[in-house]
Scaffold this active site. Structure first.
Site, short mmCIF file in Angstrom:
data_model
loop_
_atom_site.label_atom_id
_atom_site.label_comp_id
_atom_site.label_asym_id
_atom_site.label_seq_id
_atom_site.Cartn_x
_atom_site.Cartn_y
_atom_site.Cartn_z
N SER A 135 0.86 -1.18 0.00
CA SER A 135 0.00 0.00 0.00
C SER A 135 0.90 1.24 0.00
O SER A 135 1.70 1.41 0.92
CB SER A 135 -0.88 -0.04 1.25
N LYS A 161 -1.17 -1.01 -4.29
CA LYS A 161 -2.37 -0.25 -3.92
C LYS A 161 -1.96 1.20 -3.73
O LYS A 161 -0.99 1.48 -3.02
CB LYS A 161 -2.95 -0.83 -2.63
N LYS A 163 -3.08 5.02 -2.49
CA LYS A 163 -4.04 5.83 -1.75
C LYS A 163 -4.47 6.97 -2.66
O LYS A 163 -3.62 7.59 -3.32
CB LYS A 163 -3.39 6.38 -0.48
N ASP A 188 -7.31 2.95 -2.95
CA ASP A 188 -8.03 2.99 -1.66
C ASP A 188 -8.26 4.46 -1.31
O ASP A 188 -7.32 5.23 -1.15
CB ASP A 188 -7.18 2.31 -0.58
N GLU A 213 -11.20 0.54 -3.24
CA GLU A 213 -11.47 0.27 -1.83
C GLU A 213 -12.09 1.48 -1.14
O GLU A 213 -11.58 2.59 -1.26
CB GLU A 213 -10.14 -0.13 -1.15
N ASP A 238 -13.77 -1.76 3.24
CA ASP A 238 -12.85 -1.88 4.38
C ASP A 238 -13.59 -1.33 5.60
O ASP A 238 -14.30 -2.08 6.31
CB ASP A 238 -11.56 -1.09 4.05
N LYS A 262 -9.83 -7.16 8.18
CA LYS A 262 -8.81 -6.79 9.16
C LYS A 262 -9.32 -7.28 10.51
O LYS A 262 -10.38 -6.85 10.95
CB LYS A 262 -8.63 -5.27 9.24
N GLY A 290 -4.18 -4.35 6.21
CA GLY A 290 -3.12 -4.11 7.20
C GLY A 290 -3.35 -2.79 7.90
O GLY A 290 -4.09 -1.93 7.41
O1 OSB Z 1 -7.12 1.74 4.74
O2 OSB Z 1 -6.11 -0.07 4.41
C1 OSB Z 1 -6.17 1.02 4.97
C2 OSB Z 1 -2.98 1.64 7.02
C3 OSB Z 1 -3.51 2.19 8.16
C4 OSB Z 1 -4.87 2.39 8.23
C5 OSB Z 1 -5.70 2.03 7.16
C6 OSB Z 1 -5.17 1.46 6.02
C7 OSB Z 1 -3.78 1.28 5.93
C8 OSB Z 1 -3.10 0.76 4.74
C9 OSB Z 1 -1.73 0.15 4.94
O3 OSB Z 1 -3.52 0.87 3.63
C10 OSB Z 1 -1.74 -1.34 4.94
C11 OSB Z 1 -0.48 -1.94 5.51
O4 OSB Z 1 0.47 -2.14 4.75
O5 OSB Z 1 -0.44 -2.22 6.73
MG MG Z 2 -8.37 0.59 3.40
#
Ligand code: OSB
Ligand code: MG
Length: 369
Positions: A135, A161, A163, A188, A213, A238, A262, A290
């Site tokens: 990500s 992924k 953001k 995402d 996402e 999510d 998660k 994650g």
């Molecule tokens: O939205 O998936 C998410 C990290 C912290 C809070 C929310 C998210 C994320 C990530 C990182 O996208 C995922 C990772 O590599 O831990």
């Molecule tokens: Mg997410």
């Protein structure tokens, strides 16, 4: 398993690089490590609540409060033999899934150790390696992002992924697609759009994304269902999926075609497994998200992702993507085929390095029965 003592530690871990989403930016990642002492065994669980209520309403402080004042008193000194039994004791406590999930995770670890099997095996895992994705946070400009993607692909990550947020979306994705036409790519939004952005969001269909996402509100299902009817790109939820019931309702409504699981968000590995099972029965693929976990939370996520319906790459990257030095040994590493191995040792199957845990600890409290 009699839960004889439970320890809480508030850790602060410095990320290798800042992580920026549509709504917040993290440089120091806090977490709570829950340790359960039972029958001579020690189990670890990680609470993924953040520094502030950005991803969810829970924070390190609310989770500490709820764990210390409600969850721990509900289970301490009791003889508990399953996660179902543990959750039954936590049932009067409404909400606070991340606090509950951390306690449950530590319990799963001791339970697996007591049976002398890996957590993956205890959960019903069937894979010996899981697919790793990465990500990538919002960057200062497009050239920087392109070079970050290039480096990550060179390291072996097979799914990227990105953001996104209004103003960092269509032009960014167009540039990425032009440079990496066949890359497994997804986006995402962390709830950065509303249904009023419907026409704008339709443009995402141009990029052949694996999924989009959480485009809309963090607690919404209805507008996502409307958006999914208008989009070719599969929506993955999510934030909106907080319970197995939410997952069922989302699928019934057509609010998504994929679910990001998660354990922290859904109150633990037990609910995570229930959502996995529901999706399997409905032919809906899942993957493990994650929360920038240390090796303790990551080990639990890896075990979960070894279940059969985790068929899409996970937000489970190598330890080095997050930390200069993880608090466990051996660290999680990316294999040449873009996977991460599922530990086979008893429990989490990783060793917590006490001096590193100690160094990252900012606050500590132990309760004994
Ligand atoms: O939205 O998936 C998410 C990290 C912290 C809070 C929310 C998210 C994320 C990530 C990182 O996208 C995922 C990772 O590599 O831990
Ligand atoms: Mg997410």
């Amino acid at each position: 398993m009699k839960l004889e003592a439970i320890e809480l530690r508030h850790l602060e871990m410095e990320l290798v690089e800042p992580f920026e989403t549509s709504g917040w930016r993290e440089t120091i990642r806090p977490c709570i490590i829950v340790t359960i002492h039972s029958d001579g065994l020690t189990g670890y669980g990680e609470c993924v609540a953040g520094a502030g209520p950005w991803y969810s309403y829970e924070t390190i402080q609310t989770a500490w409060h709820v764990l210390e004042d409600f969850c721990i008193p509900a289970v301490l000194g009791h003889d508990i033999s399953s996660a179902e039994e543990l959750q039954a004791k936590l049932k009067p406590i409404r909400g606070h899934p991340m606090a509950k999930a951390a306690l449950e995770a530590a319990f799963w670890d001791v339970l697996a150790q007591a049976k002398n099997i890996s957590l993956a095996k205890l959960l019903g895992g069937t894979k010996d390696r899981i697919e790793s994705g990465i990500s990538i946070g919002i960057q200062k400009d497009i050239p920087t992002l392109l070079s970050v993607i290039e480096q990550r692909c060179a390291q072996g990550y097979k799914r990227i992924k990105l953001k996104v947020k209004p103003g960092w979306d269509i032009t960014v994705l167009r540039a990425v697609r032009q440079r990496f036409p066949t890359l497994d790519l997804m986006a995402d939004a962390n709830a950065a759009y509303t249904i009023a952005d419907l026409e704008h969001l339709k443009q995402f269909d141009e990029f052949g994304l694996m999924m989009l996402e959480q485009p809309l509100e963090y607690d919404d299902l209805i507008d996502h269902a409307r958006l999914q009817r208008e989009l070719k790109t599969p929506i993955c939820l999510d934030e909106s999926i907080k319970t197995p019931d939410d997952a069922r309702k989302a699928l019934d409504l057509g609010a998504c075609k994929i679910i990001n699981i998660k354990p922290g968000r859904v109150g633990g590995l037990l609910n995570a497994k229930r959502i996995h099972d529901l999706c399997l029965s409905r032919g809906v693929p899942v993957w493990c998200g994650g929360m920038l976990e240390t090796g303790i939370g990551r080990a639990a996520n890896v075990a979960l992702a070894s279940l059969p319906n985790f068929t899409l790459p996970n937000d489970i990257s190598a330890s080095a993507r997050y930390w200069r030095e993880d608090i466990i040994e051996p660290p999680f590493v990316l294999e040449p085929d873009g996977t991460i191995r599922v530990p086979t040792g008893s429990g989490l199957g990783v060793r917590v390095v006490m001096e590193r845990l100690e160094r990252a600890t900012r606050r500590r409290a132990t309760t004994r029965c």
